[in-house]
Motif scaffolding. Sequence first.
Motif, PDB file in Angstrom:
ATOM      1  N   ARG A 181       0.978  -1.136  -0.156  1.00 22.08           N
ATOM      2  CA  ARG A 181       0.126  -0.227   0.018  1.00 22.08           C
ATOM      3  C   ARG A 181       0.701   1.375   0.111  1.00 22.08           C
ATOM      4  O   ARG A 181       0.655   2.053  -0.609  1.00 22.08           O
ATOM      5  CB  ARG A 181      -0.924   0.006   1.252  1.00 22.08           C
ATOM      6  N   VAL A 182       2.060   1.375   0.732  1.00 26.28           N
ATOM      7  CA  VAL A 182       2.818   2.250   0.762  1.00 26.28           C
ATOM      8  C   VAL A 182       3.596   2.499  -0.310  1.00 26.28           C
ATOM      9  O   VAL A 182       3.684   3.501  -1.057  1.00 26.28           O
ATOM     10  CB  VAL A 182       3.782   2.204   1.959  1.00 26.28           C
ATOM     11  N   SER A 183       4.248   1.305  -0.858  1.00 24.50           N
ATOM     12  CA  SER A 183       4.951   1.139  -2.158  1.00 24.50           C
ATOM     13  C   SER A 183       4.187   1.756  -3.269  1.00 24.50           C
ATOM     14  O   SER A 183       4.763   2.443  -4.325  1.00 24.50           O
ATOM     15  CB  SER A 183       5.346  -0.110  -2.551  1.00 24.50           C
ATOM     16  N   ALA A 184       2.911   1.477  -3.437  1.00 28.68           N
ATOM     17  CA  ALA A 184       2.231   1.716  -4.628  1.00 28.68           C
ATOM     18  C   ALA A 184       2.033   3.463  -4.603  1.00 28.68           C
ATOM     19  O   ALA A 184       1.730   3.801  -5.648  1.00 28.68           O
ATOM     20  CB  ALA A 184       0.782   1.168  -4.476  1.00 28.68           C
ATOM     21  N   ARG A 185       2.395   4.233  -3.594  1.00 27.95           N
ATOM     22  CA  ARG A 185       2.101   5.631  -3.488  1.00 27.95           C
ATOM     23  C   ARG A 185       3.498   6.148  -3.584  1.00 27.95           C
ATOM     24  O   ARG A 185       3.531   7.425  -4.066  1.00 27.95           O
ATOM     25  CB  ARG A 185       1.404   5.998  -2.005  1.00 27.95           C
ATOM     26  N   ALA A 186       4.670   5.537  -3.226  1.00 27.10           N
ATOM     27  CA  ALA A 186       5.982   6.183  -3.366  1.00 27.10           C
ATOM     28  C   ALA A 186       6.290   6.425  -5.014  1.00 27.10           C
ATOM     29  O   ALA A 186       5.959   5.461  -5.789  1.00 27.10           O
ATOM     30  CB  ALA A 186       6.873   5.239  -2.838  1.00 27.10           C
ATOM     31  N   LYS A 187       7.368   7.201  -5.059  1.00 27.01           N
ATOM     32  CA  LYS A 187       7.875   7.332  -6.416  1.00 27.01           C
ATOM     33  C   LYS A 187       8.825   6.353  -6.723  1.00 27.01           C
ATOM     34  O   LYS A 187       8.797   5.748  -8.137  1.00 27.01           O
ATOM     35  CB  LYS A 187       8.737   8.464  -6.568  1.00 27.01           C
ATOM     36  N   LEU A 188       9.566   5.807  -6.159  1.00 27.23           N
ATOM     37  CA  LEU A 188      10.373   4.519  -6.276  1.00 27.23           C
ATOM     38  C   LEU A 188      10.548   3.776  -5.073  1.00 27.23           C
ATOM     39  O   LEU A 188      10.756   4.339  -4.018  1.00 27.23           O
ATOM     40  CB  LEU A 188      11.726   5.181  -6.718  1.00 27.23           C
TER      41      LEU A 188
END
Length: 266
Positions: A181-188
């Motif tokens: 869930r966090v990774s999907a929002r992060a740029k990289l």
Amino acid sequence: MSISDEDQAAIAALAHRLADAARAEILPRFRQASLITDNKLAQGFDPVTEADRAAERAMRALIEAERPMDGILGEEYGAREGSSGLTWVLDPIDGTRGFISGTPTWGVLIALSDEAGPRFGIIDQPYIGERFEGGFGRARTTGPLGERSLQTRRGARLGDATLFTTFPEIGTPQDRSAFERVSARAKLTRYGMDCYAYALLAAGQIDLVIEAGLNPYDIQAPIAVIEAAGGVVTTWQGGPAHGGGQIIAAATKALHDEALDLLAPI
């Protein structure tokens, strides 16, 4: 607990000597075909090498000689109780999988802690020659580029953030879902840096590290270094992180809170 300025200076000096002693044991064994590696698990793979054990023995010997009243908690040789209220928390090679693979992303972790958590910490990467320290008013790194102060990156929101974790299969399936869930929002999102990711966060190169299943010796030195550099380290529930478990480290409180909202259901 209160630690005098004189004792702080002595502790920091000893921590650097511990890192030097670990380097002396580890570097001659790095990238050597003759390196002896054992597996700690009957099923699966959790490696330990003669370099891990030799480095921890060297550090413990120095502590026992110079500060016998302090406790010790090390990954390879366990806990020794002390009487001072202070404990040295040691991971002689954090990232042994990387070490035996020849990557320069492992490190030596040294923390000095009391009952409330780490007061001073060092992340040392012997092969590159980089050392990151934090606590007692210090936040600095030394290495090939000389000596620099440490400061976490300011102002990034999750959509602009670079996120690290060590294993793509982080923790349990529930942990993995929360991380995604966090990774999907992060740029990289990047993987596989072990303790070096925490050093990069303290140096202002990246913004977030999220991991699960950590032990106290995996995280106490990074906590000291990151907090000294202006960052935030907690559990996924927002509590103290020095006991290990599910850990989030962030460059700023705003970014920490933004990511924590996505992890908190766990």
